[in-house]
Design an enzyme around this catalytic site. Structure first.
Site, PDB file in Angstrom:
ATOM      1  N   GLY A  21       0.837  -1.196   0.000  1.00 28.57           N
ATOM      2  CA  GLY A  21       0.000   0.000   0.000  1.00 28.57           C
ATOM      3  C   GLY A  21       0.865   1.235   0.000  1.00 28.57           C
ATOM      4  O   GLY A  21       2.044   1.186   0.404  1.00 28.57           O
ATOM      5  N   CYS A  47       6.002   0.179   7.749  1.00 29.49           N
ATOM      6  CA  CYS A  47       5.643   1.301   6.883  1.00 29.49           C
ATOM      7  C   CYS A  47       6.861   1.657   6.030  1.00 29.49           C
ATOM      8  O   CYS A  47       7.973   1.734   6.552  1.00 29.49           O
ATOM      9  CB  CYS A  47       5.235   2.491   7.747  1.00 29.49           C
ATOM     10  N   LEU A  48       6.637   1.867   4.740  1.00 27.71           N
ATOM     11  CA  LEU A  48       7.750   2.213   3.844  1.00 27.71           C
ATOM     12  C   LEU A  48       8.396   3.535   4.240  1.00 27.71           C
ATOM     13  O   LEU A  48       9.548   3.785   3.900  1.00 27.71           O
ATOM     14  CB  LEU A  48       7.261   2.286   2.389  1.00 27.71           C
ATOM     15  N   HIS A  63      -2.479   7.672   6.701  1.00 31.78           N
ATOM     16  CA  HIS A  63      -1.448   8.510   6.067  1.00 31.78           C
ATOM     17  C   HIS A  63      -2.027   9.832   5.572  1.00 31.78           C
ATOM     18  O   HIS A  63      -1.400  10.877   5.740  1.00 31.78           O
ATOM     19  CB  HIS A  63      -0.801   7.790   4.885  1.00 31.78           C
ATOM     20  N   GLN A  81       3.326   9.947   0.927  1.00 30.22           N
ATOM     21  CA  GLN A  81       4.581   9.196   1.029  1.00 30.22           C
ATOM     22  C   GLN A  81       5.518   9.463  -0.145  1.00 30.22           C
ATOM     23  O   GLN A  81       6.702   9.122  -0.085  1.00 30.22           O
ATOM     24  CB  GLN A  81       4.310   7.693   1.126  1.00 30.22           C
ATOM     25  N   HIS A  83      -4.278   1.791   7.450  1.00 32.73           N
ATOM     26  CA  HIS A  83      -2.917   2.335   7.450  1.00 32.73           C
ATOM     27  C   HIS A  83      -2.800   3.456   6.409  1.00 32.73           C
ATOM     28  O   HIS A  83      -2.254   4.532   6.697  1.00 32.73           O
ATOM     29  CB  HIS A  83      -1.944   1.188   7.138  1.00 32.73           C
ATOM     30  N   GLU A  84      -3.335   3.225   5.194  1.00 35.55           N
ATOM     31  CA  GLU A  84      -3.191   4.225   4.129  1.00 35.55           C
ATOM     32  C   GLU A  84      -4.085   5.438   4.379  1.00 35.55           C
ATOM     33  O   GLU A  84      -3.683   6.576   4.109  1.00 35.55           O
ATOM     34  CB  GLU A  84      -3.470   3.605   2.756  1.00 35.55           C
TER      35      GLU A  84
HETATM   36 ZN   LIG Z   1       2.835   3.558   5.780  1.00 35.75          ZN
END
Ligand SMILES: [Zn+2]
Length: 172
Positions: A46, A93-94, A139, A51, A135-136
């Site tokens: 995701g 998380c990236l 963000h 991000q 999660h997204e």
């Molecule tokens: Zn994340």
């Protein structure tokens, strides 16, 4: 089509709410494509527009990481229409490479938003899909999983992250 650098914890764009998309045009289509390229290259399941440094309410989710086109979902201006129950699983998380935590999430969710054609889409999910959407969507609200940990764990991790961010050293 481009793989964009992933913004890391501590950058302002990750910690403030993103703006709704007003017009779904070619720029938004290009944004979604860049998000997919970046998510698959990472690889991740995701990604949210902030991000890659774009403060707009756009998310992509693909639990198959590019293996199954059916699982590729994108939503513009997503919002929850239902949240039910609770689950707690480890998340990464990236934007916070090398760290993981177990935030409390709803067990079942339904979300609606628009696709690139401007049509309304409604998705519901449990388990990993529910966690990915939460999660997204977090963000684009300016929240990361760290913000949803218990105060003790959150403070501890934030101290470590501040050090990492100051050093600019996110290599694992
Ligand atoms: Zn994340």
């Amino acid at each position: 089509m481009a793989i964009r650098p992933i913004v890391k914890w501590g950058e302002a764009v990750l910690h403030a709410p993103s703006r709704p998309v007003a017009n779904i045009d070619g720029q938004i289509a290009a944004l979604v494509q860049d998000m997919l390229d970046t998510m698959y290259a990472a690889p991740g399941i995701g990604l949210a527009a902030p991000q890659i440094g774009v403060a707009l309410r756009v998310i992509v989710v693909d639990l198959s990481v590019g293996e199954d086109k059916q699982q590729l979902l994108h939503l513009i201006n997503p919002e929850f229409v239902e949240k039910e129950g609770e689950q707690r699983h480890e998340e990464g998380c990236l934007s916070i490479p090398g760290y993981a935590g177990t935030p409390l999430r709803p067990a079942r969710i339904a979300v609606k938003g628009l696709d690139l054609q401007g049509r309304e889409r409604l998705y519901s999910g449990t388990e990993l899909l529910a966690r990915a959407f939460c999660h997204e969507i977090d963000h684009i609200e300016g929240l990361l999983f760290v913000d949803r940990l218990s105060p003790l764990k959150r403070d501890l991790m934030q101290r470590k992250l501040r050090k990492r961010a100051r050093a600019g050293d996110w290599d694992e």
